[in-house]
Design a protein around this motif. Structure first.
Motif, PDB file in Angstrom:
ATOM      1  N   GLN A 275       0.852  -1.186   0.000  1.00  9.48           N
ATOM      2  CA  GLN A 275       0.000   0.000   0.000  1.00  9.48           C
ATOM      3  C   GLN A 275       0.888   1.237   0.000  1.00  9.48           C
ATOM      4  N   GLU A 276       0.608   2.123  -0.908  1.00  9.21           N
ATOM      5  CA  GLU A 276       1.458   3.300  -1.101  1.00  9.21           C
ATOM      6  C   GLU A 276       1.514   4.174   0.141  1.00  9.21           C
ATOM      7  N   LYS A 277       0.395   4.263   0.885  1.00 11.80           N
ATOM      8  CA  LYS A 277       0.376   5.152   2.052  1.00 11.80           C
ATOM      9  C   LYS A 277       1.240   4.635   3.197  1.00 11.80           C
ATOM     10  N   PHE A 278       1.687   3.373   3.095  1.00 11.71           N
ATOM     11  CA  PHE A 278       2.562   2.811   4.116  1.00 11.71           C
ATOM     12  C   PHE A 278       3.985   2.591   3.619  1.00 11.71           C
ATOM     13  N   GLY A 279       4.314   3.192   2.471  1.00 15.97           N
ATOM     14  CA  GLY A 279       5.698   3.160   2.018  1.00 15.97           C
ATOM     15  C   GLY A 279       5.950   2.406   0.742  1.00 15.97           C
ATOM     16  N   ALA A 280       4.999   1.611   0.265  1.00 13.57           N
ATOM     17  CA  ALA A 280       5.194   0.870  -0.986  1.00 13.57           C
ATOM     18  C   ALA A 280       5.248   1.853  -2.150  1.00 13.57           C
ATOM     19  N   PRO A 281       6.015   1.521  -3.210  1.00  6.25           N
ATOM     20  CA  PRO A 281       6.090   2.436  -4.371  1.00  6.25           C
ATOM     21  C   PRO A 281       4.723   2.716  -4.978  1.00  6.25           C
ATOM     22  N   ASN A 282       3.876   1.684  -5.036  1.00  5.36           N
ATOM     23  CA  ASN A 282       2.531   1.824  -5.580  1.00  5.36           C
ATOM     24  C   ASN A 282       1.598   0.884  -4.825  1.00  5.36           C
ATOM     25  N   ASP A 283       0.304   1.123  -4.963  1.00  6.68           N
ATOM     26  CA  ASP A 283      -0.657   0.180  -4.415  1.00  6.68           C
ATOM     27  C   ASP A 283      -0.541  -1.146  -5.147  1.00  6.68           C
ATOM     28  N   GLY A 284      -0.656  -2.234  -4.402  1.00 10.94           N
ATOM     29  CA  GLY A 284      -0.480  -3.560  -4.978  1.00 10.94           C
ATOM     30  C   GLY A 284      -1.562  -3.939  -5.975  1.00 10.94           C
ATOM     31  N   LEU A 285      -1.291  -5.007  -6.724  1.00  7.20           N
ATOM     32  CA  LEU A 285      -2.227  -5.477  -7.741  1.00  7.20           C
ATOM     33  C   LEU A 285      -3.440  -6.154  -7.129  1.00  7.20           C
ATOM     34  N   ALA A 286      -3.321  -6.641  -5.892  1.00  4.80           N
ATOM     35  CA  ALA A 286      -4.437  -7.329  -5.249  1.00  4.80           C
ATOM     36  C   ALA A 286      -5.550  -6.339  -4.927  1.00  4.80           C
ATOM     37  N   LEU A 287      -6.751  -6.868  -4.760  1.00  5.38           N
ATOM     38  CA  LEU A 287      -7.873  -6.029  -4.361  1.00  5.38           C
ATOM     39  C   LEU A 287      -7.605  -5.404  -2.990  1.00  5.38           C
ATOM     40  N   GLU A 290      -7.988  -7.456   0.087  1.00  5.95           N
ATOM     41  CA  GLU A 290      -7.019  -8.532   0.283  1.00  5.95           C
ATOM     42  C   GLU A 290      -5.674  -8.025   0.798  1.00  5.95           C
ATOM     43  N   ARG A 291      -5.506  -6.713   0.886  1.00  5.20           N
ATOM     44  CA  ARG A 291      -4.242  -6.173   1.393  1.00  5.20           C
ATOM     45  C   ARG A 291      -4.272  -6.121   2.917  1.00  5.20           C
ATOM     46  N   PRO A 292      -3.183  -6.475   3.582  1.00  7.68           N
ATOM     47  CA  PRO A 292      -3.143  -6.446   5.048  1.00  7.68           C
ATOM     48  C   PRO A 292      -3.407  -5.045   5.583  1.00  7.68           C
ATOM     49  N   ASN A 293      -4.049  -4.982   6.748  1.00  3.74           N
ATOM     50  CA  ASN A 293      -4.405  -3.701   7.349  1.00  3.74           C
ATOM     51  C   ASN A 293      -3.216  -3.044   8.041  1.00  3.74           C
ATOM     52  N   ASP A 294      -3.280  -1.733   8.153  1.00  3.57           N
ATOM     53  CA  ASP A 294      -2.354  -0.940   8.974  1.00  3.57           C
ATOM     54  C   ASP A 294      -0.891  -1.140   8.591  1.00  3.57           C
ATOM     55  N   GLY A 295      -0.627  -1.392   7.309  1.00  8.45           N
ATOM     56  CA  GLY A 295       0.759  -1.514   6.864  1.00  8.45           C
ATOM     57  C   GLY A 295       1.480  -2.742   7.407  1.00  8.45           C
ATOM     58  N   LYS A 296       0.749  -3.798   7.681  1.00 10.52           N
ATOM     59  CA  LYS A 296       1.352  -4.994   8.272  1.00 10.52           C
ATOM     60  C   LYS A 296       2.374  -5.623   7.336  1.00 10.52           C
ATOM     61  N   LEU A 297       2.101  -5.610   6.033  1.00  7.15           N
ATOM     62  CA  LEU A 297       3.045  -6.217   5.088  1.00  7.15           C
ATOM     63  C   LEU A 297       4.350  -5.438   5.050  1.00  7.15           C
ATOM     64  N   GLU A 298       4.271  -4.120   4.963  1.00  9.39           N
ATOM     65  CA  GLU A 298       5.482  -3.304   4.912  1.00  9.39           C
ATOM     66  C   GLU A 298       6.276  -3.419   6.214  1.00  9.39           C
ATOM     67  N   GLN A 299       5.566  -3.411   7.336  1.00 10.80           N
ATOM     68  CA  GLN A 299       6.235  -3.561   8.626  1.00 10.80           C
ATOM     69  C   GLN A 299       6.919  -4.920   8.728  1.00 10.80           C
ATOM     70  N   SER A 300       6.242  -5.954   8.248  1.00 12.43           N
ATOM     71  CA  SER A 300       6.817  -7.298   8.277  1.00 12.43           C
ATOM     72  C   SER A 300       8.062  -7.376   7.397  1.00 12.43           C
ATOM     73  N   TYR A 301       8.003  -6.704   6.263  1.00 13.15           N
ATOM     74  CA  TYR A 301       9.142  -6.714   5.337  1.00 13.15           C
ATOM     75  C   TYR A 301      10.386  -6.130   6.007  1.00 13.15           C
ATOM     76  N   LEU A 319      12.959  -1.294  -4.022  1.00 10.33           N
ATOM     77  CA  LEU A 319      12.581   0.081  -4.353  1.00 10.33           C
ATOM     78  C   LEU A 319      11.941   0.769  -3.145  1.00 10.33           C
ATOM     79  N   MET A 320      11.146   0.026  -2.382  1.00 12.34           N
ATOM     80  CA  MET A 320      10.543   0.580  -1.167  1.00 12.34           C
ATOM     81  C   MET A 320      11.630   0.941  -0.157  1.00 12.34           C
ATOM     82  N   GLU A 321      12.680   0.119  -0.042  1.00  7.57           N
ATOM     83  CA  GLU A 321      13.791   0.418   0.858  1.00  7.57           C
ATOM     84  C   GLU A 321      14.511   1.684   0.424  1.00  7.57           C
ATOM     85  N   GLU A 322      14.731   1.834  -0.870  1.00  9.46           N
ATOM     86  CA  GLU A 322      15.400   3.029  -1.376  1.00  9.46           C
ATOM     87  C   GLU A 322      14.582   4.277  -1.095  1.00  9.46           C
ATOM     88  N   ASN A 323      13.278   4.175  -1.267  1.00 12.12           N
ATOM     89  CA  ASN A 323      12.411   5.325  -0.979  1.00 12.12           C
ATOM     90  C   ASN A 323      12.475   5.703   0.500  1.00 12.12           C
TER      91      ASN A 323
END
Length: 330
Positions: A275-287, A290-301, A319-323
């Motif tokens: 999810q872009e609002k949590f640091g990803a370059p763009n919103d994911g392709l999934a609906l 289906e995206r984890p809440n509260d930036g859980k994926l980015e935090q886990s990464y 790319l997210m790390e570079e940003n």
């Protein structure tokens, strides 16, 4: 679980396309749980009291210390986080969580608790004083079909229970406000809903926090209730959800060579679930649903990256790390 996986640890086609088999296993497991229910409850109660009596005595509370509930721990744990790493950071949060609970409280409950402490403590003192002169008085003097020893036990329980609602004034706040404590706690729990920010003193946030950070006796009571309800859920609820369970597994399972079938969330694919609002370059392709809440994926990464510096994510992850690095040094 053998019937779920093949020899190569892929999901068996019979499991995925024959819901009747899973439905039958739910029913069989429910019946077995029902037959073992009395023995499980007896074991749980004996084990709980033998394991925690001394802990309750040290904390001087019949409700025991506060702990994160199973739901809270399930919410806090990151994808692919090993138990020892998770336990270490959660243990660091207890000091601040207890301090926060000590800062925010309901004044009405405190007044009621102090009143009950005073009344029950007075009766306890009188009964103990009587027992100094003659122990037999507690056993042979009866009031309303109960001896004085029975009343001593009741007043002791009331006294201990009422003390549990009175905050511990010995807890140091370290000069942190409620909002600052929530932020400090979130550094270890990785959980800070947006509606909690700058509202640490509100009743809503306080009650939601206490639902996650409960007394040990509350958690045990819910565990006992869950054991009682498990046969009902397995026999009457889950069989109707079989198709939905299998659909989720079909949609979110991915085979990794050398590992086997895994949930696609564990792959931390930022391009798909980010999810872009949590640091990803763009919103994911999934609906979005289906995206984890509260930036859980980015935090886990980033948590996984910190624990294993030699691990490299995919191109979108890098790319997210570079940003993030550009933002940090800007």
């Amino acid at each position: 679980l053998d019937y779920i996986f093949t020899d190569q640890f892929a999901i068996s086609s019979d499991f995925l396309h024959k819901p009747a088999l899973l439905r039958r296993r739910f029913l069989i497991t429910g019946v077995i749980n029902f037959l073992l229910l009395p023995f499980i409850l007896i074991f749980m109660i004996i084990h709980f009291f033998l394991s925690n009596t001394q802990l309750f005595h040290i904390n001087k509370s019949y409700l025991g210390p506060r702990e994160w509930s199973p739901l809270a721990l399930w919410t806090f744990r990151d994808f692919n986080e090993l138990p020892h790493i998770f336990d270490h950071r959660i243990k660091e949060s207890y000091q601040y969580a207890n301090t926060y609970v000590g800062l925010v409280y309901n004044s009405y409950f405190i007044i009621l608790g102090q009143f009950l402490c005073y009344i029950s403590g007075s009766f306890i003192a009188v009964l103990l004083l009587i027992s100094l002169f003659s122990e037999s008085v507690l056993l042979f003097v009866h009031l309303s079909d109960h001896n004085l020893l029975w009343y001593l036990g009741i007043f002791t329980a009331v006294y201990a229970g009422s003390r549990s609602v009175i905050p511990d004034t010995s807890i140091k706040s370290n000069q942190l406000t409620a909002d600052e404590l929530l932020i400090q706690i979130s550094t270890y729990t990785h959980y800070l809903p947006e509606h909690w920010i700058n509202k640490g003193n509100s009743n809503k946030v306080r009650n939601e926090f206490k639902q996650l950070f409960q007394f040990k006796i509350q958690i045990f009571a819910m565990e006992v209730l869950s054991v009682i309800l498990t046969p009902v859920v397995l026999c009457f609820s889950l069989p109707h959800c079989t198709e939905a369970v299998l659909e989720f597994i079909r949609h979110h399972s991915k085979y990794v060579e050398g590992v086997g079938a895994v949930c696609d969330y564990s792959l931390m694919d930022v391009a798909k679930h980010g999810q872009e609002k949590f640091g990803a370059p763009n919103d994911g392709l999934a609906l979005e649903i289906e995206r984890p809440n509260d930036g859980k994926l980015e935090q886990s990464y980033f948590n996984f990256r910190q624990a294993y510096p030699n691990w490299e994510g995919n191109e979108t992850g890098r790319l997210m790390e570079e940003n993030l690095n550009c933002y940090k040094f800007a």
